[in-house]
Design a protein around this motif. Structure first.
Motif, mmCIF file in Angstrom:
data_model
loop_
_atom_site.group_PDB
_atom_site.id
_atom_site.type_symbol
_atom_site.label_atom_id
_atom_site.label_comp_id
_atom_site.label_asym_id
_atom_site.label_seq_id
_atom_site.Cartn_x
_atom_site.Cartn_y
_atom_site.Cartn_z
ATOM 1 N N GLN A 344 0.627 -1.135 -0.073
ATOM 2 C CA GLN A 344 -0.104 0.227 -0.075
ATOM 3 C C GLN A 344 0.907 1.316 0.138
ATOM 4 O O GLN A 344 0.335 2.409 -0.359
ATOM 5 N N LEU A 345 2.191 1.093 0.413
ATOM 6 C CA LEU A 345 2.969 2.320 0.437
ATOM 7 C C LEU A 345 3.231 2.673 -0.968
ATOM 8 O O LEU A 345 3.919 4.002 -1.355
ATOM 9 N N PHE A 346 3.146 1.908 -2.083
ATOM 10 C CA PHE A 346 3.586 2.294 -3.343
ATOM 11 C C PHE A 346 2.202 2.604 -4.171
ATOM 12 O O PHE A 346 2.420 2.867 -5.485
ATOM 13 N N THR A 347 0.952 2.712 -3.600
ATOM 14 C CA THR A 347 -0.224 2.681 -4.757
ATOM 15 C C THR A 347 -1.328 3.413 -3.963
ATOM 16 O O THR A 347 -1.377 3.412 -2.834
ATOM 17 N N ARG A 407 -4.910 -1.351 3.681
ATOM 18 C CA ARG A 407 -5.474 0.079 3.261
ATOM 19 C C ARG A 407 -5.451 0.986 4.499
ATOM 20 O O ARG A 407 -6.350 1.890 4.707
ATOM 21 N N ASP A 408 -4.676 0.669 5.607
ATOM 22 C CA ASP A 408 -4.711 1.523 6.748
ATOM 23 C C ASP A 408 -3.502 2.388 6.742
ATOM 24 O O ASP A 408 -3.350 3.359 8.016
ATOM 25 N N ARG A 409 -2.609 2.736 5.520
ATOM 26 C CA ARG A 409 -1.683 3.602 5.518
ATOM 27 C C ARG A 409 -1.818 4.382 4.499
ATOM 28 O O ARG A 409 -2.163 3.887 3.210
ATOM 29 N N ALA A 434 3.548 -11.310 -6.346
ATOM 30 C CA ALA A 434 2.289 -11.450 -6.962
ATOM 31 C C ALA A 434 1.156 -10.377 -6.825
ATOM 32 O O ALA A 434 0.703 -9.680 -7.564
ATOM 33 N N GLY A 435 1.260 -9.724 -5.450
ATOM 34 C CA GLY A 435 0.434 -8.538 -4.943
ATOM 35 C C GLY A 435 0.788 -7.436 -5.835
ATOM 36 O O GLY A 435 0.026 -6.451 -6.263
ATOM 37 N N TRP A 436 2.127 -7.183 -6.280
ATOM 38 C CA TRP A 436 2.571 -5.990 -6.906
ATOM 39 C C TRP A 436 2.078 -5.885 -8.273
ATOM 40 O O TRP A 436 1.853 -4.831 -8.770
ATOM 41 N N LEU A 437 1.925 -7.140 -8.973
ATOM 42 C CA LEU A 437 1.662 -7.344 -10.348
ATOM 43 C C LEU A 437 -0.069 -7.140 -10.254
ATOM 44 O O LEU A 437 -0.759 -6.432 -11.123
ATOM 45 N N ASP A 438 -0.412 -8.161 -9.614
ATOM 46 C CA ASP A 438 -2.171 -8.428 -9.672
ATOM 47 C C ASP A 438 -2.741 -7.184 -9.044
ATOM 48 O O ASP A 438 -3.882 -6.911 -9.619
ATOM 49 N N ASN A 439 -2.269 -6.298 -8.305
ATOM 50 C CA ASN A 439 -2.964 -4.912 -7.863
ATOM 51 C C ASN A 439 -2.667 -3.871 -8.600
ATOM 52 O O ASN A 439 -2.853 -2.569 -8.156
ATOM 53 N N GLY A 440 -1.705 -4.078 -9.741
ATOM 54 C CA GLY A 440 -1.230 -2.895 -10.781
ATOM 55 C C GLY A 440 -0.280 -1.927 -9.754
ATOM 56 O O GLY A 440 -0.414 -0.786 -10.368
ATOM 57 N N VAL A 441 0.334 -2.425 -9.054
ATOM 58 C CA VAL A 441 1.585 -1.456 -8.392
ATOM 59 C C VAL A 441 2.271 -0.895 -9.246
ATOM 60 O O VAL A 441 2.822 0.260 -9.204
#
Length: 542
Positions: A344-347, A407-409, A434-441
């Motif tokens: 979440q710190l990058f998107t 989503r708390d930061r 996986a989260g980096w790619l799948d969440n479009g970060v």
């Protein structure tokens, strides 16, 4: 051809000779006939009743470890101690899963067998070179970074890596080769047998003073045993220990490399205790130029994920704010939600965490229904019970990380970012990728050498120890028995599948593929210069 033998090392930081530990290793390995059957039966129960990937591994590798253990049970008393432990190790290693490992009795818990140098590969060939040498170890003066390794105990180096890859873990050939190359010089003794040899003879071509390579020479290097310890900031709470997605052998090797090649930093984090600077063991950062920052995520093995996120946010704040390279190569994983919350710190967009499921068996149903495991496994119980009638192989996949925690930061880095991984990025490192790619970060660059896939290591599970499983089974109708003293086991308990854009895709063996990049000699010897230029190009293309 000249031959040089490297001298004994007096410095305590360099450990002890493996040859000196051999008598203790042999004495500790003895199990009587009853103890051998006890180990076999416990291992079979865990693999058949809890192991998250058993259905997939049976299909992918045409192997049945439970049947192999049943056959071993019939002849266990006919084997020597070494043969028994080696056979068990081969059965488990045949699953190609670094989360699931058998450890026989050893007096060297927490130790890593090491040689005083690191070999890495570059190019499509690939070519193998010495990239790091431990200071003060008395290696030949011409055996330094850039020397080309041509043979290993008389075997051509490429073939030596291939032979070792055959017995290594990893779901893809490229992942096994990457692990084999690493284990040529570093082996965690808690999670596998020690080297068969007490020393190695390396054939190499030295770098000549005027440039180029000289004629082939040989040098002998003794295996030594180090005790790198865990960082003060690593997970130590028993409750959090069941939330780990980590390659424990990889983490031990990472610490041993730091001890051997960055001794001052290793000493610093041993002394730092709970202070903020102790987190330098898991994260560091620097500016590459006035536009581009570099964030190195060494590990996610942290007890306090809030302190970890605070530290990363503070580092991001002082970096150039336009472009960022996030490097996770060699990250062995750690606390699941430390990795997933970090995204979440990058998107500005939502972050959906990875989901996990249990294999549906009578034992996992008992574990999930036990009041002792209510906080840990109760959420999976309804779908495990439904599987009795539906025939589903797995429970409903559910997140380990609370989605609200993702989503708390606020976003901490406003610019564009690219993440870099390789085949030794594993477990929670896989989850982050996986989260980096799948969440479009952002974009993902996957580094490799030679042929094969360019992806993360493919570790898709949370990992428990046998002791943790035994504790969890205490409230069931069939509690697990104790293992003989010194024996241990780690096992993948909850299987990970991707979320968001990659919804439902398993991580185990597949890993997360990215834009391919092949390492160069300049990368290995000049601070990843070509790789960082490639990343800058990728960021410029956005």
């Amino acid at each position: 051809m000249t031959t040089t033998t490297h001298a004994p090392v007096a410095d305590a930081l360099r450990g002890t000779l493996l040859a000196d530990a051999a008598p203790r290793l042999a004495a500790a390995s003895h199990l009587d006939g009853g103890e051998r059957l006890q180990v076999i039966d416990a291992l079979a129960t865990v693999l058949e009743g809890v192991y998250a990937h058993l259905p997939a591994k049976r299909a992918a590798y045409a192997t049945d470890p439970v049947q192999a253990l049943a056959l071993l049970r019939r002849r266990a008393g006919d084997l020597t101690d070494a043969e028994f432990h080696q056979t068990l190790t081969r059965v488990v290693a045949g699953l190609r899963d670094r989360h699931t490992r058998y450890a026989g009795p050893t007096p060297l818990h927490g130790r890593v067998a090491t040689l005083p140098f690191l070999v890495e590969a570059y190019g499509p060939g690939p070519t193998f070179v010495v990239s790091k040498v431990s200071e003060g170890d008395g290696v030949p003066a011409d055996f330094g970074p850039g020397a080309e390794v041509v043979s290993w105990n008389g075997v051509p180096i490429g073939r030596a890596v291939e032979l070792h890859a055959d017995v290594e873990t990893g779901g893809r050939p490229d992942a096994r080769r990457a692990r084999a190359l690493e284990s040529l010089t570093f082996r965690a003794l808690d999670y596998g047998p020690p080297p068969d040899e007490w020393w190695v003879v390396v054939g190499y071509r030295p770098v000549r003073r005027g440039g180029g390579l000289g004629t082939v020479r040989e040098a002998r290097f003794d295996w030594r045993v180090l005790a790198p310890g865990r960082a003060a900031t690593a997970v130590h709470d028993a409750r959090l220990a069941r939330k780990l997605a980590v390659d424990p052998a990889g983490e031990a090797v990472r610490r041993a490399k730091k001890m051997q090649f960055s001794t001052d930093l290793w000493r610093a984090d041993q002394a730092a205790g709970a202070r903020d600077d102790a987190l330098q063991d898991v994260v560091s950062a620097r500016a590459l130029d006035d536009r581009t920052g570099y964030l190195r995520l060494w590990s996610f093995d942290v007890q306090d994920d809030d302190a970890y996120l605070d530290r990363v946010a503070a580092l991001l704040a002082v970096l150039p704010q336009e472009r960022l390279v996030v490097d996770l190569r060699g990250n062995p994983g750690g606390l699941v939600w430390a990795a997933e919350r970090l995204l979440q710190l990058f998107t500005d967009g939502p972050v959906l965490p990875t989901r996990f499921s249990l294999v549906a068996t009578p034992l996992t149903r008992q574990l999930a229904d036990s009041p002792f495991n209510r906080l840990e496994l109760e959420a999976w119980s309804p779908s495990l019970q439904d599987a009795v009638t539906t025939g589903d192989v797995y429970s409903q996949p559910l997140p380990v990380t609370d989605p609200a925690w993702c989503r708390d930061r606020p976003r901490a880095y406003p610019g564009r970012a690219v993440a870099v991984v390789d085949a030794t990025t594993y477990s929670s490192g896989d989850l982050f990728a996986a989260g980096w790619l799948d969440n479009g970060v952002g974009r993902l660059v996957a580094v490799g050498a030679g042929t094969g896939a360019h992806a993360t290591g493919g570790g898709g599970a949370t990992v428990w120890t046998y002791a943790q499983l035994r504790d969890a089974s205490a409230g069931t109708d069939d509690p697990l028995p104790a293992l003989p003293a010194g024996c241990g086991l780690t096992v993948a308990v909850r299987r990970a599948v991707r979320s968001a854009a990659g919804d439902g895709i398993p991580l185990e063996d597949l890993g997360v593929a990215g834009r391919p990049y092949t390492m160069t000699k300049r990368d290995l010897l000049d601070g990843n210069a070509d790789l960082l230029s490639f990343c800058a190009q990728v960021l410029g293309d956005e």
